[in-house]
Design an enzyme around this catalytic site. Structure first.
Site, PDB file in Angstrom:
ATOM      1  CG  ASP A 161      62.041  95.988  -2.499  1.00  0.00           C
ATOM      2  OD1 ASP A 161      60.909  96.016  -3.030  1.00  0.00           O
ATOM      3  OD2 ASP A 161      62.677  94.931  -2.329  1.00  0.00           O
ATOM      4  CD  GLU A 218      59.415  91.689  -6.071  1.00  0.00           C
ATOM      5  OE1 GLU A 218      59.084  90.773  -6.844  1.00  0.00           O
ATOM      6  OE2 GLU A 218      60.515  92.287  -6.147  1.00  0.00           O
TER       7      GLU A 218
END
Length: 415
Positions: free
Chosen positions: A97, A163
């Site tokens: 991400d 994350e």
């Protein structure tokens, strides 16, 4: 000169798995084209990498979020003469991400990789699709060594989701590994460090405090309980604790900020000047050195909350203070990573150890008993900004580092 290198990928993410790249710049181009901002799904990227790994003959394991809209990927290149060893080994870890581009002034399309001079621009270029690109480029060589029985320790690749919004994906990977009986020896998290070795980082905990008072006209303040006033007392106490943390004698000079920190970040309350406010809310974060815990600040803050609650409820029983934890990422320690540190120092030619204030998934790996370091291409200074970039030389350095790392896992054939 501006060069668009997005030849093999498009923003609609209709990528052909039969034409995967063979070098890191092309892989980075392909990965950037996936809009994996944390509020979106990462499944298109994950399925593309899965197809690539399966074409290499590898078995891929996915773990999903509850909504099945996001997935982690874990894949192992087995070792041993029979290419059947999957336990132990080394994990290369990266998150898929990226942070949003909203409100940022980009000079090129953020999800189209663009080379200007000696830099490649795009969201995720350094944080941290550059490392993932290098790891994916290395996989075919690792598989070849595995098939020939020359890989003496397994090589694992772990790609996570979310994350950037609290390291939510990695714990699912770790739980799955535990359930499968896989205990890696080491982990390298490829966050951007300019290929320097980071051996520890602080943890982070985010708290929200909601103070419930009692409304009254400001001319009749004795009939109310001022939520802002009581919130300010708690904010002041948090600031006092922050000063005490900075003065402790067990701080660590290897960190840029050598002590644990407390910082109030937001505050909201009140509706009008002539109304005693019945609600005030504020947030604060705690960034702890690895040898400290949340209890070091949580216990005294909870005691202060109890004291203020007693004062408030003596005036109005329905009032009080709620303290809620919103985020928690553990610190990464260097307690058990000496052997890994020595290996990385030998491979990079740089023996210097660094410690950083930002948090990563590294703390979750060390919490699981896996010695971990952080080492990856690019600078953290470029992360999350408009025109995020990675220098081309950093990708080259990462390629060379991973090649040496793979060589260190290889048994040379006898002659």
């Amino acid at each position: 000169m501006i060069q668009d290198i997005n030849d093999n990928a498009s923003n609609d993410q209709q990528l052909n798995p039969a034409t995967h790249p063979s070098n890191s710049l092309d892989w980075l181009t392909r990965l950037i084209a996936f809009d994996t901002v944390s509020r979106h799904s990462n499944l298109a990227l994950i399925h593309d990498v899965r197809a690539y790994c399966e074409q290499l003959g590898l078995t891929v394991d996915l773990t999903f979020n509850e909504a099945k809209t996001k997935a982690n990927l874990f894949v192992t290149v087995p070792a041993g003469e029979n290419a059947d060893q999957i336990n132990n080994g080394l994990v290369l870890s990266g998150h898929t991400d990226v942070v949003p581009v909203d409100g940022q002034d980009w000079t090129s399309e953020p999800f189209t990789a663009t080379i200007r001079g000696d830099k490649l621009y795009g969201r995720g270029a350094c944080d941290m699709k550059g490392f993932i690109a290098c790891a994916l480029t290395m996989l075919p060589q690792a598989v070849q060594l595995s098939n020939s029985g020359q890989l003496r320790r397994p090589l694992h690749l772990a790609l996570s989701f979310d994350e950037e919004v609290g390291c939510l994906g990695a714990p699912l990977i770790l739980a799955d590994l535990k359930a499968r009986g896989i205990t890696p020896d080491y982990c390298i998290v490829g966050e951007p460090t300019n290929m320097a070795m980071v051996v520890a980082h602080k943890g982070i905990a985010v708290y929200r405090c909601r103070v419930h008072g009692k409304s009254a006209h400001s001319s009749l303040i004795g009939q109310g309980v001022n939520a802002i006033s009581y919130a300010s007392r708690l904010v002041g106490y948090v600031d006092t604790l922050a000063e005490e943390l900075s003065a402790r004698d067990d701080n660590d000079a290897l960190f840029t900020v050598p002590y644990s920190t407390l910082s109030v970040g937001t505050i909201h309350g009140g509706t009008a000047t002539n109304i005693v406010p019945n609600l005030c809310e504020f947030t604060f974060d705690y960034r702890n050195l690895p040898h400290m815990t949340q209890d070091d600040i949580l216990a005294p803050i909870q005691a202060k909350v109890a004291e203020l609650n007693a004062q408030m409820q003596a005036r109005a029983p329905e009032t009080g203070i709620e303290l809620m934890q919103e985020e928690s990422v553990p610190a990464m320690t260097d307690n058990n990573s000496a052997e890994l540190q020595s290996l990385i120092a030998a491979l990079t030619g740089d023996d210097e150890r660094h410690k950083v204030a930002y948090a990563t998934e590294g703390g979750q790996f060390t919490n699981a008993g896996i010695p971990t370091i952080i080492c990856g291409p690019g600078s953290i200074e470029q992360a999350h900004k408009a025109d995020e970039y990675v220098e081309l030389s950093e990708i080259e350095r990462c390629d060379a580092f991973l090649k040496k790392l793979l060589d260190s896992c290889t048994t040379q054939p006898s002659t």
